[in-house]
Write an enzyme that holds these catalytic residues in place. Structure first.
Site, PDB file in Angstrom:
ATOM      1  N   ASN A 190      14.748  16.126  61.928  1.00 17.45           N
ATOM      2  CA  ASN A 190      14.424  16.197  63.355  1.00 17.45           C
ATOM      3  C   ASN A 190      15.610  16.466  64.273  1.00 17.45           C
ATOM      4  OD1 ASN A 190      11.667  15.576  62.820  1.00 17.45           O
ATOM      5  ND2 ASN A 190      12.324  13.469  62.411  1.00 17.45           N
ATOM      6  N   THR A 191      16.776  16.692  63.688  1.00 15.69           N
ATOM      7  CA  THR A 191      17.930  17.141  64.473  1.00 15.69           C
ATOM      8  C   THR A 191      18.255  18.538  63.951  1.00 15.69           C
ATOM      9  OG1 THR A 191      18.786  14.921  64.880  1.00 15.69           O
ATOM     10  CG2 THR A 191      20.391  16.707  64.949  1.00 15.69           C
ATOM     11  N   LYS A 207      22.997   9.953  52.554  1.00 11.69           N
ATOM     12  CA  LYS A 207      21.523   9.980  52.469  1.00 11.69           C
ATOM     13  C   LYS A 207      21.039  11.425  52.464  1.00 11.69           C
ATOM     14  CE  LYS A 207      17.355   7.969  54.377  1.00 11.69           C
ATOM     15  NZ  LYS A 207      16.796   6.972  55.302  1.00 11.69           N
ATOM     16  N   ASN A 267       7.041  11.609  61.531  1.00 11.40           N
ATOM     17  CA  ASN A 267       7.819  11.318  62.739  1.00 11.40           C
ATOM     18  C   ASN A 267       8.756  12.473  63.059  1.00 11.40           C
ATOM     19  OD1 ASN A 267      10.936  10.553  62.718  1.00 11.40           O
ATOM     20  ND2 ASN A 267      10.126  10.054  60.690  1.00 11.40           N
ATOM     21  N   ASN A 276      15.399  10.883  52.309  1.00 17.33           N
ATOM     22  CA  ASN A 276      14.860  10.875  53.673  1.00 17.33           C
ATOM     23  C   ASN A 276      13.429  11.423  53.669  1.00 17.33           C
ATOM     24  OD1 ASN A 276      14.840  10.794  56.580  1.00 17.33           O
ATOM     25  ND2 ASN A 276      17.068  11.014  56.513  1.00 17.33           N
TER      26      ASN A 276
HETATM   27  C1  LIG Z   1       9.635   6.618  62.286  1.00 21.58           C
HETATM   28  C2  LIG Z   1      10.733   6.797  61.286  1.00 21.58           C
HETATM   29  C3  LIG Z   1      12.040   6.899  61.732  1.00 21.58           C
HETATM   30  C4  LIG Z   1      13.067   7.082  60.812  1.00 21.58           C
HETATM   31  N1  LIG Z   1      14.347   7.165  61.271  1.00 21.58           N
HETATM   32  C5  LIG Z   1      15.360   7.327  60.394  1.00 21.58           C
HETATM   33  C6  LIG Z   1      16.699   7.372  60.848  1.00 21.58           C
HETATM   34  O1  LIG Z   1      16.984   7.227  62.041  1.00 21.58           O
HETATM   35  N2  LIG Z   1      17.677   7.576  59.931  1.00 21.58           N
HETATM   36  C7  LIG Z   1      17.407   7.711  58.588  1.00 21.58           C
HETATM   37  O2  LIG Z   1      18.340   7.871  57.787  1.00 21.58           O
HETATM   38  N3  LIG Z   1      16.142   7.646  58.125  1.00 21.58           N
HETATM   39  C8  LIG Z   1      15.120   7.459  59.001  1.00 21.58           C
HETATM   40  N4  LIG Z   1      13.833   7.390  58.531  1.00 21.58           N
HETATM   41  C9  LIG Z   1      13.579   7.603  57.083  1.00 21.58           C
HETATM   42  C10 LIG Z   1      13.414   6.297  56.324  1.00 21.58           C
HETATM   43  O3  LIG Z   1      14.588   5.519  56.356  1.00 21.58           O
HETATM   44  C11 LIG Z   1      13.033   6.597  54.844  1.00 21.58           C
HETATM   45  O4  LIG Z   1      14.082   7.344  54.239  1.00 21.58           O
HETATM   46  C12 LIG Z   1      11.749   7.389  54.722  1.00 21.58           C
HETATM   47  O5  LIG Z   1      10.812   6.970  55.686  1.00 21.58           O
HETATM   48  C13 LIG Z   1      11.128   7.249  53.337  1.00 21.58           C
HETATM   49  O6  LIG Z   1      10.783   5.906  53.053  1.00 21.58           O
HETATM   50  P1  LIG Z   1       9.281   5.332  53.199  1.00 21.58           P
HETATM   51  O7  LIG Z   1       8.385   6.238  52.432  1.00 21.58           O
HETATM   52  O8  LIG Z   1       9.368   3.940  52.660  1.00 21.58           O
HETATM   53  O9  LIG Z   1       8.964   5.344  54.652  1.00 21.58           O
HETATM   54  C14 LIG Z   1      12.777   7.182  59.428  1.00 21.58           C
HETATM   55  C15 LIG Z   1      11.458   7.056  58.991  1.00 21.58           C
HETATM   56  C16 LIG Z   1      10.439   6.860  59.892  1.00 21.58           C
HETATM   57  C17 LIG Z   1       9.019   6.730  59.383  1.00 21.58           C
END
Ligand SMILES: Cc1cc2nc3c(=O)[nH]c(=O)nc-3n(C[C@H](O)[C@H](O)[C@H](O)COP(=O)(O)O)c2cc1C
Length: 368
Positions: free
Chosen positions: A181-182, A222, A110, A251
């Site tokens: 992404n920022t 985080k 993403n 993250n």
């Molecule tokens: C589409 C998407 C958007 C995300 N947006 C954020 C966000 O806004 N802030 C954040 O701290 N992490 C964001 N994450 C990261 C997730 O909270 C997590 O740290 C990361 O996806 C790893 O966990 P997973 O393998 O279970 O997905 C996002 C992840 C995905 C897939």
């Protein structure tokens, strides 16, 4: 879920995601009556930094950026939900498409770029959830970030401004300095920058607490999986110095190592999440626990089932979060993980979730 995958995966990933959040938001009361969706068991409950978590399985930040479906997450058996990332004002995020499925790797890429409604609108939504009593049933973490156009020297003010609006609804605060992404955001993990941001957040937190006569909230940072071992140690060491409490590891990653997916997908810009993140996330968790056994860790990245959740808790995480697995495993995921944890606790004679931590892991806040 596996049978439903072809139909769900025929829909554009972001549309499917928004539709899922809307469905969970509107179906909350119905979901609450579906048998087996929620696992209620006192052996799963624990206090972390003075917050009572009904179970250790949370929804990771970015799934419900808006705080739109708190009652639904409770109905689906989550023990907590992290809303956000929320910025002080609304922003659109990056142009679409910006979310991709990599089914061959059970992963996502993403580059959303903190699309969100902004702190005032999110606060109004959370206020409604509070009035309905939901925030007493499920702890809501508030994940805050800076606006894309805010320069590094204005970042601390952005975090504080977002917190100013959201503080009344937070069970804990997550300071996101790790989204890829920022532009420039992850540079804020460097100690001197991070110290400034955490100072601003911690002092806003204390001001709010003394104004309201309530306790201050635990503050978590985080971090990104790309931090070197030394950088990670520096962040962990900084927490105590600035009065922050814990760490969320981790993250999404910019690495594309070991993926099976076709090159055109692998090469999409953004953060990778899901299965491939499991090993790096576990390794980072172990490093934090070795360095600072008293620092509470929320482990996130590639948690797909009870075995992986068990591994993280056994390694010393207090809590886990899921995001990508919800896409691949479906809405019963939290209940399945909790049930699996209970089965393993029974099989191994573990009395409750607090006993899962290795013996050297202590909670500085225990007894709060
Ligand atoms: C589409 C998407 C958007 C995300 N947006 C954020 C966000 O806004 N802030 C954040 O701290 N992490 C964001 N994450 C990261 C997730 O909270 C997590 O740290 C990361 O996806 C790893 O966990 P997973 O393998 O279970 O997905 C996002 C992840 C995905 C897939």
């Amino acid at each position: 879920m596996r049978r439903l995958r072809p139909a769900v995966f025929a829909v554009d990933p972001e549309r499917a995601h928004v539709a899922a959040v809307r469905a969970v938001a509107s179906a909350g009361p119905v979901l609450a009556r579906v048998p087996g969706l929620r696992v209620r068991d006192p052996r799963l409950r624990q206090d972390v930094c003075g917050v009572s978590f009904p179970n250790p399985v949370g929804l990771g930040a970015g799934y419900d950026k808006w705080g739109a479906a708190v009652s639904g997450w409770h109905a689906l058996g989550f023990g907590f939900v992290e809303v956000g990332t929320v910025t002080p004002q609304a922003q659109e995020g990056n142009p679409r498409p910006r979310l991709y499925r990599l089914p061959d790797d059970e992963a996502l890429i993403n580059r959303m770029g903190f699309n969100n409604d902004g702190a005032p609108a999110t606060a109004r939504r959370l206020a409604a959830a509070a009035r309905s009593g939901w925030l007493r049933r499920i702890p809501v973490g508030v994940n805050i970030g800076k606006l894309k156009d805010t320069p590094a020297d204005g970042a601390a003010a952005d975090y504080a401004a977002a917190l100013d609006r959201l503080w009344p609804y937070a069970a804990y605060i997550a300071v996101n300095v790790s989204s890829p992404n920022t532009p420039g955001l992850r540079d804020l993990q460097e100690s001197s920058q991070l110290a400034g941001i955490l100072d601003a957040v911690v002092s806003m937190n204390r001001d709010k607490a003394s104004l309201t006569g309530l306790r201050s909230h635990p503050v978590f940072v985080k971090v990104a999986p790309e931090l070197s071992a030394d950088q990670l140690d520096a962040v962990v060491d900084l927490l105590g110095a600035v009065g922050a409490d814990g760490i969320i590891v981790c993250n999404t990653t910019t690495s594309r190592d070991g993926l099976q997916s076709p090159a055109e997908l692998r090469d999409e810009q953004g953060g990778l999440s899901g299965r491939p993140l499991a090993a790096p996330s576990l390794e980072m968790l172990r490093r934090v626990v070795a360095r600072a056994p008293h620092v509470p860790v929320v482990s996130v990245g590639g948690v797909f089932d009870a075995d992986e959740a068990w591994r993280r808790l056994r390694a010393g995480a207090k809590l886990v979060q899921v995001w990508t697995a919800l896409v691949y495993e479906g809405p019963r995921l939290a209940a399945r993980i909790n049930r699996g944890l209970l089965e393993r606790m029974d099989a191994e004679g573990v009395r409750d979730v607090r006993e899962l931590a290795p013996p050297h892991v202590t909670d500085a806040s225990a007894g709060d």
